[in-house]
Design an enzyme around this catalytic site. Structure first.
Site, mmCIF file in Angstrom:
data_model
loop_
_atom_site.group_PDB
_atom_site.id
_atom_site.type_symbol
_atom_site.label_atom_id
_atom_site.label_comp_id
_atom_site.label_asym_id
_atom_site.label_seq_id
_atom_site.Cartn_x
_atom_site.Cartn_y
_atom_site.Cartn_z
ATOM 1 N N TYR A 191 54.308 44.395 37.983
ATOM 2 C CA TYR A 191 53.059 44.783 37.307
ATOM 3 C C TYR A 191 53.096 44.373 35.834
ATOM 4 O O TYR A 191 52.127 43.801 35.316
ATOM 5 C CB TYR A 191 52.873 46.296 37.452
ATOM 6 C CG TYR A 191 51.581 46.842 36.893
ATOM 7 C CD1 TYR A 191 50.384 46.736 37.603
ATOM 8 C CD2 TYR A 191 51.554 47.495 35.655
ATOM 9 C CE1 TYR A 191 49.207 47.261 37.094
ATOM 10 C CE2 TYR A 191 50.378 48.022 35.147
ATOM 11 C CZ TYR A 191 49.203 47.902 35.862
ATOM 12 O OH TYR A 191 48.035 48.420 35.347
ATOM 13 N N ASP A 236 34.028 44.577 45.353
ATOM 14 C CA ASP A 236 35.273 45.332 45.565
ATOM 15 C C ASP A 236 35.781 44.981 46.955
ATOM 16 O O ASP A 236 35.005 44.599 47.832
ATOM 17 C CB ASP A 236 35.007 46.849 45.475
ATOM 18 C CG ASP A 236 36.262 47.643 45.143
ATOM 19 O OD1 ASP A 236 36.383 48.104 43.988
ATOM 20 O OD2 ASP A 236 37.123 47.794 46.027
ATOM 21 N N LYS A 249 50.551 41.729 34.163
ATOM 22 C CA LYS A 249 49.639 42.090 33.074
ATOM 23 C C LYS A 249 49.928 41.278 31.807
ATOM 24 O O LYS A 249 48.993 40.923 31.075
ATOM 25 C CB LYS A 249 49.735 43.595 32.784
ATOM 26 C CG LYS A 249 49.168 44.451 33.909
ATOM 27 C CD LYS A 249 47.685 44.182 34.128
ATOM 28 C CE LYS A 249 47.065 45.126 35.136
ATOM 29 N NZ LYS A 249 45.612 44.907 35.320
ATOM 30 N N ASP A 300 37.687 40.057 48.136
ATOM 31 C CA ASP A 300 39.117 40.167 47.799
ATOM 32 C C ASP A 300 39.415 39.177 46.679
ATOM 33 O O ASP A 300 39.389 37.960 46.892
ATOM 34 C CB ASP A 300 39.960 39.853 49.048
ATOM 35 C CG ASP A 300 41.450 40.000 48.795
ATOM 36 O OD1 ASP A 300 41.859 40.176 47.628
ATOM 37 O OD2 ASP A 300 42.206 39.925 49.778
ATOM 38 N N VAL A 301 39.717 39.698 45.496
ATOM 39 C CA VAL A 301 39.910 38.809 44.329
ATOM 40 C C VAL A 301 41.104 37.875 44.501
ATOM 41 O O VAL A 301 41.176 36.833 43.844
ATOM 42 C CB VAL A 301 40.079 39.618 43.011
ATOM 43 C CG1 VAL A 301 38.830 40.407 42.687
ATOM 44 C CG2 VAL A 301 41.312 40.517 43.054
ATOM 45 N N ILE A 306 38.133 52.455 36.379
ATOM 46 C CA ILE A 306 37.629 51.851 35.137
ATOM 47 C C ILE A 306 36.461 50.909 35.429
ATOM 48 O O ILE A 306 35.475 50.870 34.682
ATOM 49 C CB ILE A 306 38.792 51.128 34.417
ATOM 50 C CG1 ILE A 306 39.804 52.164 33.894
ATOM 51 C CG2 ILE A 306 38.275 50.230 33.289
ATOM 52 C CD1 ILE A 306 41.138 51.576 33.432
ATOM 53 N N SER A 340 46.785 45.700 30.451
ATOM 54 C CA SER A 340 47.404 47.038 30.369
ATOM 55 C C SER A 340 48.414 47.050 29.235
ATOM 56 O O SER A 340 49.037 46.011 28.940
ATOM 57 C CB SER A 340 48.131 47.359 31.682
ATOM 58 O OG SER A 340 48.886 48.554 31.541
HETATM 59 N N1 NAD Z 1 44.281 53.912 35.211
HETATM 60 C C1 NAD Z 1 45.200 53.509 34.349
HETATM 61 O O1 NAD Z 1 45.975 54.312 33.823
HETATM 62 C C2 NAD Z 1 45.277 52.046 33.954
HETATM 63 C C3 NAD Z 1 46.035 51.717 32.817
HETATM 64 C C4 NAD Z 1 46.125 50.385 32.419
HETATM 65 C C5 NAD Z 1 45.481 49.410 33.154
HETATM 66 N N2 NAD Z 1 44.772 49.744 34.269
HETATM 67 C C6 NAD Z 1 44.127 48.649 34.991
HETATM 68 O O2 NAD Z 1 42.740 48.898 35.114
HETATM 69 C C7 NAD Z 1 42.244 48.206 36.247
HETATM 70 C C8 NAD Z 1 41.469 49.193 37.091
HETATM 71 O O3 NAD Z 1 42.379 50.193 37.548
HETATM 72 P P1 NAD Z 1 41.924 51.688 37.869
HETATM 73 O O4 NAD Z 1 42.887 52.578 37.223
HETATM 74 O O5 NAD Z 1 40.470 51.830 37.610
HETATM 75 O O6 NAD Z 1 42.245 51.690 39.436
HETATM 76 P P2 NAD Z 1 41.402 52.250 40.696
HETATM 77 O O7 NAD Z 1 42.374 52.212 41.838
HETATM 78 O O8 NAD Z 1 40.721 53.517 40.368
HETATM 79 O O9 NAD Z 1 40.303 51.107 40.910
HETATM 80 C C9 NAD Z 1 40.671 49.802 41.256
HETATM 81 C C10 NAD Z 1 39.590 49.191 42.119
HETATM 82 O O10 NAD Z 1 40.008 47.845 42.452
HETATM 83 C C11 NAD Z 1 39.744 47.621 43.833
HETATM 84 N N3 NAD Z 1 40.646 46.589 44.355
HETATM 85 C C12 NAD Z 1 41.969 46.690 44.626
HETATM 86 N N4 NAD Z 1 42.430 45.520 45.133
HETATM 87 C C13 NAD Z 1 41.373 44.667 45.170
HETATM 88 C C14 NAD Z 1 41.209 43.311 45.581
HETATM 89 N N5 NAD Z 1 42.229 42.608 46.113
HETATM 90 N N6 NAD Z 1 39.982 42.732 45.459
HETATM 91 C C15 NAD Z 1 38.942 43.464 44.973
HETATM 92 N N7 NAD Z 1 39.024 44.739 44.587
HETATM 93 C C16 NAD Z 1 40.229 45.339 44.676
HETATM 94 C C17 NAD Z 1 39.978 48.985 44.489
HETATM 95 O O11 NAD Z 1 39.357 49.072 45.770
HETATM 96 C C18 NAD Z 1 39.380 49.942 43.458
HETATM 97 O O12 NAD Z 1 38.008 50.172 43.679
HETATM 98 C C19 NAD Z 1 43.473 47.639 36.977
HETATM 99 O O13 NAD Z 1 43.628 46.290 36.636
HETATM 100 C C20 NAD Z 1 44.614 48.465 36.408
HETATM 101 O O14 NAD Z 1 45.829 47.763 36.461
HETATM 102 C C21 NAD Z 1 44.640 51.047 34.683
#
Ligand code: NAD
Length: 260
Positions: free
Chosen positions: A148, A35, A152, A56-57, A16, A136
């Site tokens: 989680y 990232d 959230k 690292d966040v 996302i 989420s």
């Molecule tokens: N995909 C879904 O279905 C979904 C649904 C609801 C919420 N979300 C939320 O959307 C957000 C993005 O998720 P996504 O699905 O795109 O996941 P993704 O795994 O595709 O991308 C997440 C990114 O965050 C980075 N990351 C992980 N830990 C980190 C850290 N400590 N510091 C910096 N960067 C870090 C990863 O390297 C990756 O590039 C997340 O908060 C996730 O909880 C996703």
């Protein structure tokens, strides 16, 4: 958010965050992606700048020094997207390992707080900025991903309290809550049969997954002057998951027609 500053996207290498960074750049914004594993998001144009150091966040020092260095190099951050996150591991309560609990809460909640605070205080001092936290639907519902969901829900609450804190300082803070979203990672889970697309989509009123670009559209709107009076909201982008998930207790969601 204006075109004179930069927009910082955490977790922007993939998923996302990547879709949002690409869309913002296509619409004329200068974007800096951070990232833990820095990579150029797929489809990015030259306006997407990838911060080369691992960011690292969940680590306060990484966040505060990284944000200062990014502003020194590229100028003021006027928009922030907190998209870095990790998914919850599915376990019954008694089987949750505390290192997994800590990892999910530290990245998803603590990390969102650390970055929003580090950037938000700078925006508030300049009296201008917009922040979007990616929460989420899991933070508004129940599921066997206990850390989680709690993290959230915390992000949704934090969004409200930050909106209150910085409203008079000209900083808007909102959240989006995606439903199950077809990122590369989620698609890989479906392809390997670890997840079922039918199960993931059957409770959504629209009967399908969400596309990353659909979440990105909502984020871009919440960053833009189009939403200038909106702060403290949590906008579900879920293809109707919240609307549809209780229908199974009655006669189930209609299959394209209406029941009489
Ligand atoms: N995909 C879904 O279905 C979904 C649904 C609801 C919420 N979300 C939320 O959307 C957000 C993005 O998720 P996504 O699905 O795109 O996941 P993704 O795994 O595709 O991308 C997440 C990114 O965050 C980075 N990351 C992980 N830990 C980190 C850290 N400590 N510091 C910096 N960067 C870090 C990863 O390297 C990756 O590039 C997340 O908060 C996730 O909880 C996703």
């Amino acid at each position: 958010m204006t075109n004179d500053g930069i927009i910082l996207v955490t977790g922007g290498s993939r998923g996302i965050g990547a879709a949002t960074a690409v869309m913002l750049a296509e619409r004329g914004h200068r974007v800096v992606v951070v990232d833990i594993v820095p990579e150029t998001p797929a489809g990015a144009n030259a306006s997407v700048l990838v911060w080369p150091e691992s960011f690292d966040v969940a680590r306060e020092e990484s966040v505060t020094s990284g944000v200062a260095a990014i502003e020194e190099k590229y100028g003021p951050i006027t928009g922030l997207v907190n998209a870095a996150g990790v998914f919850g591991k599915m376990h019954s309560l008694e089987r949750i390992r505390m290192e997994n609990w800590d990892r999910e809460v530290n990245i998803d909640l603590r990390g969102t707080f650390l970055v929003a605070r580090a950037v938000g205080v700078r925006m508030a001092a300049r009296r201008h900025g917009a922040i979007v936290n990616v929460a989420s639907v899991a933070g508004m519902t129940s599921g066997p991903i206990h850390a989680y969901t709690a993290a959230k829900a915390g992000v949704i609450q934090l969004t409200l309290s930050m909106a209150g804190e910085w409203g008079r300082a000209g900083v808007r803070v909102n959240a989006v809550s995606p439903g199950f979203t077809r990122t590369v990672a989620l698609q890989a889970g479906i392809d390997s049969d670890a997840m079922s697309e039918e199960r993931l989509s059957r409770n959504a009123a629209m009967g399908r997954l969400v596309q990353p670009s659909e979440v990105a559209e909502a984020i871009v709107w919440l960053l833009s002057p189009m939403s200038s009076a909106i702060t403290g909201i949590n906008l579900p982008v879920d293809a109707g998951f919240l609307a549809g998930s209780t229908w199974d207790s009655y006669w189930g969601l209609p299959n394209g027609g209406s029941k009489s």
